[in-house]
Design an enzyme around this catalytic site. Structure first.
Site, PDB file in Angstrom:
ATOM      1  N   ASN A 162       1.788  -3.708  -9.438  1.00  0.00           N
ATOM      2  CA  ASN A 162       2.169  -4.693 -10.460  1.00  0.00           C
ATOM      3  C   ASN A 162       2.737  -4.031 -11.707  1.00  0.00           C
ATOM      4  O   ASN A 162       2.306  -4.279 -12.827  1.00  0.00           O
ATOM      5  CB  ASN A 162       0.966  -5.566 -10.845  1.00  0.00           C
ATOM      6  CG  ASN A 162       0.513  -6.437  -9.705  1.00  0.00           C
ATOM      7  OD1 ASN A 162       1.326  -7.046  -9.023  1.00  0.00           O
ATOM      8  ND2 ASN A 162      -0.782  -6.486  -9.459  1.00  0.00           N
ATOM      9  N   ARG A 167       7.478   2.295 -16.578  1.00  0.00           N
ATOM     10  CA  ARG A 167       6.066   2.610 -16.831  1.00  0.00           C
ATOM     11  C   ARG A 167       5.459   3.419 -15.682  1.00  0.00           C
ATOM     12  O   ARG A 167       4.623   4.293 -15.905  1.00  0.00           O
ATOM     13  CB  ARG A 167       5.276   1.320 -17.057  1.00  0.00           C
ATOM     14  CG  ARG A 167       3.887   1.598 -17.587  1.00  0.00           C
ATOM     15  CD  ARG A 167       3.295   0.409 -18.319  1.00  0.00           C
ATOM     16  NE  ARG A 167       2.038   0.793 -18.960  1.00  0.00           N
ATOM     17  CZ  ARG A 167       1.944   1.429 -20.117  1.00  0.00           C
ATOM     18  NH1 ARG A 167       3.041   1.755 -20.764  1.00  0.00           N
ATOM     19  NH2 ARG A 167       0.767   1.742 -20.623  1.00  0.00           N
ATOM     20  N   ARG A 215      -5.485   0.410 -13.200  1.00  0.00           N
ATOM     21  CA  ARG A 215      -5.118   1.378 -12.155  1.00  0.00           C
ATOM     22  C   ARG A 215      -5.935   2.661 -12.269  1.00  0.00           C
ATOM     23  O   ARG A 215      -6.029   3.427 -11.308  1.00  0.00           O
ATOM     24  CB  ARG A 215      -3.628   1.704 -12.238  1.00  0.00           C
ATOM     25  CG  ARG A 215      -2.742   0.469 -12.098  1.00  0.00           C
ATOM     26  CD  ARG A 215      -1.293   0.755 -12.456  1.00  0.00           C
ATOM     27  NE  ARG A 215      -0.545  -0.471 -12.690  1.00  0.00           N
ATOM     28  CZ  ARG A 215      -0.532  -1.145 -13.838  1.00  0.00           C
ATOM     29  NH1 ARG A 215      -1.224  -0.677 -14.866  1.00  0.00           N
ATOM     30  NH2 ARG A 215       0.171  -2.249 -13.960  1.00  0.00           N
ATOM     31  N   LYS A 261       0.912  -3.646   1.338  1.00  0.00           N
ATOM     32  CA  LYS A 261       2.255  -3.257   0.896  1.00  0.00           C
ATOM     33  C   LYS A 261       2.281  -1.804   0.437  1.00  0.00           C
ATOM     34  O   LYS A 261       3.164  -1.026   0.840  1.00  0.00           O
ATOM     35  CB  LYS A 261       2.723  -4.163  -0.246  1.00  0.00           C
ATOM     36  CG  LYS A 261       4.144  -3.868  -0.711  1.00  0.00           C
ATOM     37  CD  LYS A 261       4.443  -4.560  -2.036  1.00  0.00           C
ATOM     38  CE  LYS A 261       3.704  -3.897  -3.164  1.00  0.00           C
ATOM     39  NZ  LYS A 261       4.021  -4.469  -4.484  1.00  0.00           N
ATOM     40  N   PRO A 278       7.365  -2.160   4.116  1.00  0.00           N
ATOM     41  CA  PRO A 278       6.680  -2.658   2.912  1.00  0.00           C
ATOM     42  C   PRO A 278       7.265  -4.017   2.517  1.00  0.00           C
ATOM     43  O   PRO A 278       8.434  -4.107   2.152  1.00  0.00           O
ATOM     44  CB  PRO A 278       6.999  -1.599   1.855  1.00  0.00           C
ATOM     45  CG  PRO A 278       7.487  -0.402   2.642  1.00  0.00           C
ATOM     46  CD  PRO A 278       8.168  -0.972   3.840  1.00  0.00           C
ATOM     47  N   ASP A 280       7.555  -7.200   0.158  1.00  0.00           N
ATOM     48  CA  ASP A 280       7.321  -7.842  -1.128  1.00  0.00           C
ATOM     49  C   ASP A 280       8.300  -9.006  -1.224  1.00  0.00           C
ATOM     50  O   ASP A 280       8.938  -9.379  -0.239  1.00  0.00           O
ATOM     51  CB  ASP A 280       7.483  -6.847  -2.278  1.00  0.00           C
ATOM     52  CG  ASP A 280       8.909  -6.319  -2.396  1.00  0.00           C
ATOM     53  OD1 ASP A 280       9.766  -6.704  -1.558  1.00  0.00           O
ATOM     54  OD2 ASP A 280       9.188  -5.545  -3.313  1.00  0.00           O
ATOM     55  N   HIS A 282      11.169  -9.199  -2.598  1.00  0.00           N
ATOM     56  CA  HIS A 282      12.558  -8.796  -2.371  1.00  0.00           C
ATOM     57  C   HIS A 282      12.860  -8.691  -0.881  1.00  0.00           C
ATOM     58  O   HIS A 282      13.874  -9.197  -0.388  1.00  0.00           O
ATOM     59  CB  HIS A 282      12.836  -7.458  -3.059  1.00  0.00           C
ATOM     60  CG  HIS A 282      12.538  -7.455  -4.525  1.00  0.00           C
ATOM     61  ND1 HIS A 282      13.309  -8.138  -5.440  1.00  0.00           N
ATOM     62  CD2 HIS A 282      11.541  -6.861  -5.227  1.00  0.00           C
ATOM     63  CE1 HIS A 282      12.803  -7.964  -6.650  1.00  0.00           C
ATOM     64  NE2 HIS A 282      11.731  -7.196  -6.543  1.00  0.00           N
ATOM     65  N   PHE A 328      17.418  -2.934   1.530  1.00  0.00           N
ATOM     66  CA  PHE A 328      16.803  -3.090   0.212  1.00  0.00           C
ATOM     67  C   PHE A 328      17.709  -2.502  -0.865  1.00  0.00           C
ATOM     68  O   PHE A 328      17.947  -3.118  -1.912  1.00  0.00           O
ATOM     69  CB  PHE A 328      15.442  -2.391   0.196  1.00  0.00           C
ATOM     70  CG  PHE A 328      14.650  -2.606  -1.070  1.00  0.00           C
ATOM     71  CD1 PHE A 328      13.624  -3.528  -1.116  1.00  0.00           C
ATOM     72  CD2 PHE A 328      14.923  -1.874  -2.212  1.00  0.00           C
ATOM     73  CE1 PHE A 328      12.896  -3.727  -2.274  1.00  0.00           C
ATOM     74  CE2 PHE A 328      14.193  -2.057  -3.374  1.00  0.00           C
ATOM     75  CZ  PHE A 328      13.182  -2.994  -3.410  1.00  0.00           C
TER      76      PHE A 328
END
Length: 353
Positions: A162, A167, A215, A261, A278, A280, A282, A328
Site C-alpha cells: 500500500n 516512498r 510495515r 500478491k 501478481p 492487482d 492494474h 503491464f
C-alpha cells in the site's frame, strides 16, 4: 513494471510522517577494491534481449539507480556494476566499479539478468498465441524479468505494501544503507544488501522512526521468522526455487506481511517461478479487457485473482509471468505515450501512400 503493484496511499502531511532519517547504527565501510577508470565491456545480451528502461525503472527492483542517459547502476552481492546502452547501438555494455573478482561480477550479473532465458524465443511464442502481444512486442523489446536475491526481493516488497514508488524507494534506500558501502556513482551511494543477521539488529521502533509505519512490524517479524528456519532463512528462501508455484506462494504467505500478491512478486522476480502472476487492480484491468471480458465490471476478489492467474497461464504457458510483465509495462504512462506515437506515425505513413 510499477511493481509496487498498489495504488498510492492518501496524501500524508510531513508533520504526520517524518522524513526518512539515516540509520541510528553506524554504517560499516569496507576496504573497496575499485577498478580505477571505468572500463566498459560488451554484455552477452543485445538490446533485443535487454532494454534497460523497460527492465529497471518498472518496479521489479527499487535498488538500481539511473546514473546516465541510458545507464543504470546497482549492487549484486558484493559487486557494484553499471549497465548502459547508447542510441543507435544494439549492444548492452557493463562496467564493474567494485568487486573482489571482475569475472565473478560478470557471472553474477548474467545470473541476475536471467541471461540463460532467450527473450526472443519467448516473445515469438507469445506473439503466435496473442496478436496484441505481437504488436506490442514490436515496440517494447527487451523487457526482462530479473532474478534477484530472494531476501533482497522479499524486503523490498514488504516495503511496497500500500505504498507509492517514491516512498518505497526511500524505505529500500534506508534498509540498503545498513549494508557495507561499495562506492558512489553520480551522487548515489551504493551498498551491499544487509545480511539477515544485520537486519535482525534493527528494531521495529527504529524503522517506525524512519517512517516505515506499520510495515516496520512486518519487516522485523519476517526477519525473526526467517532466522528461526532450520538451516537459516537464506537457505529456506532458496529452497523455494525448487518447489511448485502454489507451494512457494503458500510458504511465503506464512511470513508476516506477505499476502498472495506480494508473494507472487517475490516468486516471479527471485524464485524462478516464471508462471507467477501478481494480480492487482492494474493487472485485473488488463485481464478483463483482453482475457476475461465477461468479468468486466466485477469486483476483484481473492477467488477472481486465482482465475486471472489461471487465464494468463492458459494463454501464455509456463512463462506467463514474463508475458504479463510486458503487458503491464505497456500500460505505464511513459510506454502508453510511446505506443501512441508509434501508432500515429503508422497512421500518417498510410495516409501518405
Amino acid at each position: 513494471m510499477k511493481r509496487s503493484r498498489a495504488t498510492s496511499p492518501p496524501s500524508i502531511s510531513a508533520a504526520a510522517k517524518p522524513p526518512l532519517t539515516p540509520p541510528a547504527t553506524p554504517i560499516l565501510k569496507q576496504k573497496l577494491q575499485k577498478t580505477g577508470i571505468p572500463k566498459w565491456f560488451p554484455l552477452k545480451l543485445t538490446q533485443t534481449e535487454l532494454t534497460l528502461p523497460l527492465t529497471f525503472p518498472t518496479g521489479q527492483t527499487f535498488r538500481w539507480k539511473q546514473t546516465g542517459a541510458i545507464q543504470y547502476s546497482g549492487s549484486i552481492g558484493p559487486h557494484l556494476v553499471s549497465l548502459r546502452q547508447r542510441p543507435g547501438d544494439d549492444t548492452v555494455s557493463y562496467c564493474v566499479h567494485c568487486s573482489s573478482s571482475p569475472k565473478a561480477a560478470e557471472l553474477a550479473l548474467l545470473d541476475f539478468l536471467n541471461a540463460e532465458i532467450s527473450l526472443a524465443e519467448l516473445w515469438s511464442d507469445f506473439s503466435e498465441k496473442d496478436p496484441r502481444f505481437a504488436e506490442l512486442a514490436k515496440h517494447l523489446r527487451g523487457a526482462r524479468v530479473l532474478r534477484q536475491d530472494p531476501l533482497e526481493c522479499l524486503i523490498q516488497f514488504l516495503c511496497s505494501s500500500n505504498n507509492n514508488i517514491a516512498r518505497i524507494t526511500k524505505m529500500v534506500d534506508f534498509v540498503s544503507s545498513l549494508g557495507l558501502h561499495l562506492g558512489d556513482i553520480d551522487g548515489f551511494e551504493f551498498h551491499q544488501f544487509p545480511s539477515l543477521d544485520r537486519l535482525s539488529k534493527v528494531s521495529e521502533d527504529e524503522l517506525r522512526k524512519a517512517g516505515f509505519g506499520y510495515r516496520a512490524k512486518y519487516i522485523t517479524g519476517t526477519v525473526s521468522a526467517l532466522q528461526s528456519k532450520p538451516g537459516g532463512g537464506n537457505e529456506w528462501l532458496l529452497s523455494l526455487r525448487k518447489m511448485d508455484l502454489q507451494d512457494t506462494i503458500a510458504a511465503l504467505c506464512t511470513l508476516p506481511g506477505v499476502g498472495p500478491k506480494v508473494a507472487a512478486c517475490i516468486a516471479l522476480f527471485s524464485l524462478d517461478q516464471h508462471s507467477a502472476i501478481p494480480v492487482d487492480t492494474h493487472v485485473w484491468q488488463i485481464a478483463t479487457r483482453y482475457l476475461l471480458p465477461d468479468l468486466a465490471g466485477a469486483k476483484l476478489t481473492h477467488k477472481l485473482c486465482s482465475r486471472v492467474a489461471e487465464a494468463f497461464v492458459s494463454k501464455y504457458g509456463e512463462y506467463a509471468g514474463w508475458a504479463q510483465t510486458l503487458l503491464f509495462i505497456a500500460e505505464l504512462p511513459a510506454q502508453k505515450a510511446l505506443l501512441q506515437s508509434f501508432s500515429q506515425s503508422h497512421e500518417n505513413s498510410h495516409k501518405d501512400l
